[in-house]
Design a protein around this motif. Structure first.
Motif, mmCIF file in Angstrom:
data_model
loop_
_atom_site.group_PDB
_atom_site.id
_atom_site.type_symbol
_atom_site.label_atom_id
_atom_site.label_comp_id
_atom_site.label_asym_id
_atom_site.label_seq_id
_atom_site.Cartn_x
_atom_site.Cartn_y
_atom_site.Cartn_z
ATOM 1 N N GLY A 1 -1.454 10.515 -9.377
ATOM 2 C CA GLY A 1 -2.905 10.547 -9.285
ATOM 3 C C GLY A 1 -3.614 10.905 -10.575
ATOM 4 N N LEU A 2 -2.886 10.998 -11.689
ATOM 5 C CA LEU A 2 -3.512 11.331 -12.974
ATOM 6 C C LEU A 2 -4.380 10.165 -13.441
ATOM 7 C CD1 LEU A 2 -0.448 12.955 -14.805
ATOM 8 C CD2 LEU A 2 -2.238 14.090 -13.468
ATOM 9 N N THR A 3 -5.532 10.467 -14.034
ATOM 10 C CA THR A 3 -6.430 9.423 -14.512
ATOM 11 C C THR A 3 -6.220 9.103 -15.984
ATOM 12 O OG1 THR A 3 -8.156 11.063 -15.014
ATOM 13 C CG2 THR A 3 -8.192 10.057 -12.827
ATOM 14 N N TYR A 4 -5.463 9.901 -16.677
ATOM 15 C CA TYR A 4 -5.161 9.681 -18.090
ATOM 16 C C TYR A 4 -4.203 8.497 -18.217
ATOM 17 C CZ TYR A 4 -3.128 10.819 -22.700
ATOM 18 O OH TYR A 4 -2.679 10.790 -24.006
ATOM 19 N N ASP A 5 -4.563 7.491 -19.033
ATOM 20 C CA ASP A 5 -3.739 6.277 -19.091
ATOM 21 C C ASP A 5 -2.563 6.395 -20.053
ATOM 22 O OD1 ASP A 5 -4.828 6.040 -21.613
ATOM 23 O OD2 ASP A 5 -5.936 4.199 -21.213
ATOM 24 N N GLY A 6 -2.467 7.502 -20.778
ATOM 25 C CA GLY A 6 -1.310 7.717 -21.634
ATOM 26 C C GLY A 6 -1.318 6.931 -22.918
ATOM 27 N N MET A 7 -2.418 6.280 -23.255
ATOM 28 C CA MET A 7 -2.498 5.499 -24.482
ATOM 29 C C MET A 7 -3.363 6.263 -25.477
ATOM 30 S SD MET A 7 -0.815 2.767 -23.485
ATOM 31 C CE MET A 7 -1.239 1.387 -24.521
ATOM 32 N N VAL A 8 -2.827 6.453 -26.682
ATOM 33 C CA VAL A 8 -3.584 7.182 -27.704
ATOM 34 C C VAL A 8 -3.789 6.281 -28.909
ATOM 35 C CG1 VAL A 8 -2.770 9.423 -26.936
ATOM 36 C CG2 VAL A 8 -1.478 8.202 -28.679
ATOM 37 N N SER A 9 -4.638 6.739 -29.811
ATOM 38 C CA SER A 9 -4.995 5.930 -30.982
ATOM 39 C C SER A 9 -3.932 6.048 -32.069
ATOM 40 C CB SER A 9 -6.356 6.383 -31.508
ATOM 41 O OG SER A 9 -6.324 7.753 -31.812
ATOM 42 N N ASN A 10 -4.299 5.716 -33.276
ATOM 43 C CA ASN A 10 -3.417 5.786 -34.448
ATOM 44 C C ASN A 10 -2.183 4.908 -34.305
ATOM 45 O OD1 ASN A 10 -5.175 7.723 -35.544
ATOM 46 N ND2 ASN A 10 -4.117 9.372 -34.475
ATOM 47 N N GLY A 11 -2.351 3.760 -33.641
ATOM 48 C CA GLY A 11 -1.253 2.812 -33.554
ATOM 49 C C GLY A 11 -0.235 3.090 -32.475
ATOM 50 N N GLN A 12 -0.407 4.190 -31.749
ATOM 51 C CA GLN A 12 0.550 4.521 -30.687
ATOM 52 C C GLN A 12 0.218 3.701 -29.449
ATOM 53 O OE1 GLN A 12 3.279 6.306 -30.526
ATOM 54 N NE2 GLN A 12 3.534 5.826 -28.378
ATOM 55 N N SER A 13 1.098 2.745 -29.116
ATOM 56 C CA SER A 13 0.775 1.823 -28.039
ATOM 57 C C SER A 13 1.616 2.043 -26.785
ATOM 58 C CB SER A 13 0.966 0.378 -28.518
ATOM 59 O OG SER A 13 2.302 0.159 -28.921
ATOM 60 N N MET A 14 2.558 2.973 -26.817
ATOM 61 C CA MET A 14 3.396 3.240 -25.656
ATOM 62 C C MET A 14 2.747 4.311 -24.769
ATOM 63 S SD MET A 14 6.270 1.521 -25.498
ATOM 64 C CE MET A 14 7.488 0.652 -26.489
ATOM 65 N N PRO A 15 2.670 4.100 -23.469
ATOM 66 C CA PRO A 15 2.132 5.136 -22.583
ATOM 67 C C PRO A 15 2.990 6.400 -22.672
ATOM 68 C CG PRO A 15 2.369 3.043 -21.438
ATOM 69 C CD PRO A 15 3.082 2.898 -22.742
ATOM 70 N N ASN A 16 2.343 7.549 -22.756
ATOM 71 C CA ASN A 16 3.099 8.801 -22.900
ATOM 72 C C ASN A 16 2.927 9.745 -21.713
ATOM 73 O OD1 ASN A 16 0.545 10.115 -23.331
ATOM 74 N ND2 ASN A 16 0.645 9.557 -25.491
ATOM 75 N N THR A 17 2.382 9.236 -20.611
ATOM 76 C CA THR A 17 2.137 10.091 -19.447
ATOM 77 C C THR A 17 3.427 10.644 -18.858
ATOM 78 O OG1 THR A 17 0.284 8.607 -18.980
ATOM 79 C CG2 THR A 17 0.789 10.254 -17.324
ATOM 80 N N GLY A 18 4.549 9.922 -19.035
ATOM 81 C CA GLY A 18 5.823 10.419 -18.519
ATOM 82 C C GLY A 18 6.184 11.770 -19.097
ATOM 83 N N LEU A 19 5.908 11.954 -20.389
ATOM 84 C CA LEU A 19 6.195 13.242 -21.030
ATOM 85 C C LEU A 19 5.248 14.326 -20.521
ATOM 86 C CD1 LEU A 19 7.955 14.681 -23.139
ATOM 87 C CD2 LEU A 19 6.197 14.151 -24.843
ATOM 88 N N LEU A 20 3.999 13.958 -20.266
ATOM 89 C CA LEU A 20 3.039 14.928 -19.719
ATOM 90 C C LEU A 20 3.493 15.411 -18.351
ATOM 91 C CD1 LEU A 20 0.344 16.419 -19.626
ATOM 92 C CD2 LEU A 20 -0.738 14.296 -18.819
ATOM 93 N N VAL A 21 3.936 14.490 -17.507
ATOM 94 C CA VAL A 21 4.413 14.869 -16.173
ATOM 95 C C VAL A 21 5.636 15.779 -16.287
ATOM 96 C CG1 VAL A 21 5.403 13.989 -14.026
ATOM 97 C CG2 VAL A 21 3.482 12.800 -15.083
ATOM 98 N N MET A 22 6.525 15.457 -17.220
ATOM 99 C CA MET A 22 7.697 16.304 -17.444
ATOM 100 C C MET A 22 7.281 17.715 -17.860
ATOM 101 S SD MET A 22 11.011 16.632 -17.573
ATOM 102 C CE MET A 22 11.654 14.953 -17.575
#
Length: 246
Positions: free
Chosen positions: A113-134
């Motif tokens: 249910g997180l609304t954060y899409d896990g995409m950040v700027s500076n060329g980082q194109s891989m979703p990182n929400t998995g690490l946040l959940v961890m």
């Protein structure tokens, strides 16, 4: 002279039979290994395809996955799809959800249910929400407050190291102490009265607003095929928080 000749002939027969059986087993093993490698490759291709769909915010269908990715391995679709979905969830924090059973349509959404899409700027194109959940789970396991040294020790095991660029998550310290703090998913504070200064992580207000401890606990215990009640103290605390929230 007949006896030695007969004996030699039998030995050669047995040797030939053993060689044939060994060769057959090796061929079978090679075929199985080749299929395993092919299915693994298809799984990674499907993950890449699903990531493209996630970035484009587009749904997909089973038919599209079969025609564009799976192709001649259609009989193995359930296995490939299951592994790819698990990878999307654990590595990137993305759920592959069926929304239309009639034509098997799927959407890709952030997990828990997180609304954060896990995409950040500076060329980082891989979703990182998995690490946040961890990290949310790690804080929960540490009693709602995880010392920074414990966090880095746990992340190091995953190959996520302080000061070292990660191929998915980018620079982890900036992600943990700045990006997710600014997004209000984490709180990063100095341990009271610590000298020299030590720091700790807690859930931020946005994490509390969008998900619950019980959901996070169930998420991870499901992957270990366990019931939340098998961890009674965490389960009781998570359940109490859920009831208070209701």
């Amino acid at each position: 002279m007949a006896a030695p000749v007969c004996s030699q002939s039998e030995d050669e027969g047995f040797s030939s039979q053993d060689e044939q059986e060994t060769s057959s087993r090796e061929d079978s093993g090679d075929a199985e290994s080749s299929l395993h490698d092919a299915l693994y490759l298809k799984m990674t291709e499907l993950v890449e395809f699903l990531l493209l769909k996630y970035r484009a915010k587009q749904p997909t269908t089973k038919a599209e996955m079969l025609s564009r990715v799976i192709r001649k391995y259609q009989d193995h679709f359930p296995e490939i799809f299951s592994l790819a979905s698990e990878c999307m969830q654990l590595l990137f924090g993305i759920d592959v959800k069926e929304v239309d059973p009639s034509n098997l349509t799927y959407v890709l959404v952030t997990t828990l249910g997180l609304t954060y899409d896990g995409m950040v700027s500076n060329g980082q194109s891989m979703p990182n929400t998995g690490l946040l959940v961890m990290l949310l789970r790690l804080i929960l396991a540490e009693g709602d407050c995880a010392p920074e040294e414990n966090v880095w020790e746990a992340l190091n095991v995953m190959g996520v190291c302080d000061g070292k660029e990660h191929w998915i998550y980018g620079e982890p310290r900036e992600l943990l102490t700045k990006v997710w703090v600014q997004e209000k998913y984490l709180e990063y504070r100095q341990v009271p009265n610590s000298d020299p200064a030590r720091y700790e992580f807690l859930w931020g207000p946005r994490a509390h607003a969008e998900t619950t401890k019980l959901k996070v606990l169930k998420f991870f215990l499901r992957d270990y095929r366990k019931d939340p009640r098998s961890v009674p103290s965490l389960f009781q605390e998570a359940l109490s928080d859920e009831e208070e929230g209701a």
